[in-house]
Design a protein around this motif. Structure first.
Motif: not given
Length: 133
Positions: A66-81, A92-99
């Motif tokens: 759940l924590a990873e999901m939350k972090q990914l959703l937060d990163c998507l919000d950052i990239l969409d903003n 955010a890009d770094t975390y999305l690459l990890e995902c």
């Protein structure tokens, strides 16, 4: 739903193939909260909320917490903003690459497990004596 419309939790459950209990849980743990509430207190979801739930649904069988999901959703919000700064976007890009890497590894594992299940099904089929099975 069209822009500006809301869906009730039952409609969202049907669209996402998630249970009502699961959707409520995601709200309770602040993973995906409904965009509004009806006068009677019922959860109301937008298309954006549904997309977030679908993202989670895709992540769950791949072993994301759940924590990873939350972090990914937060990163998507950052990239969409558009107002996000360069450092936020880079993180955010770094975390999305990890995902993405975790997703690739998990998908490979699931493909192996599916192949084992299909092999086992074939084995059982060859040993089944009842017609039509």
């Amino acid at each position: 739903m069209t822009t500006g419309e809301y869906a009730q939790i039952g409609q969202v459950a049907e669209r996402t193939e998630l249970s009502l209990k699961t959707i409520r849980h995601y709200d309770e743990v602040d993973l995906v909260q409904p965009s509004a509430r009806s006068a009677g207190g019922f959860r109301l979801y937008t298309d954006t909320d549904v997309e977030r739930l679908l993202t989670i649904r895709r992540m769950k069988p791949l072993g994301f917490t759940l924590a990873e999901m939350k972090q990914l959703l937060d990163c998507l919000d950052i990239l969409d903003n558009p107002a996000s700064n360069a450092e936020q976007r880079a993180n955010a890009d770094t975390y999305l690459l990890e995902c993405r890497n975790k997703t690739h590894d998990s998908a490979d594992r699931l493909r192996r497990h599916l192949a084992y299940a299909e092999e086992f099904t074939a084995l059982l089929t060859t040993h089944t004596t009842a017609p039509g099975r």
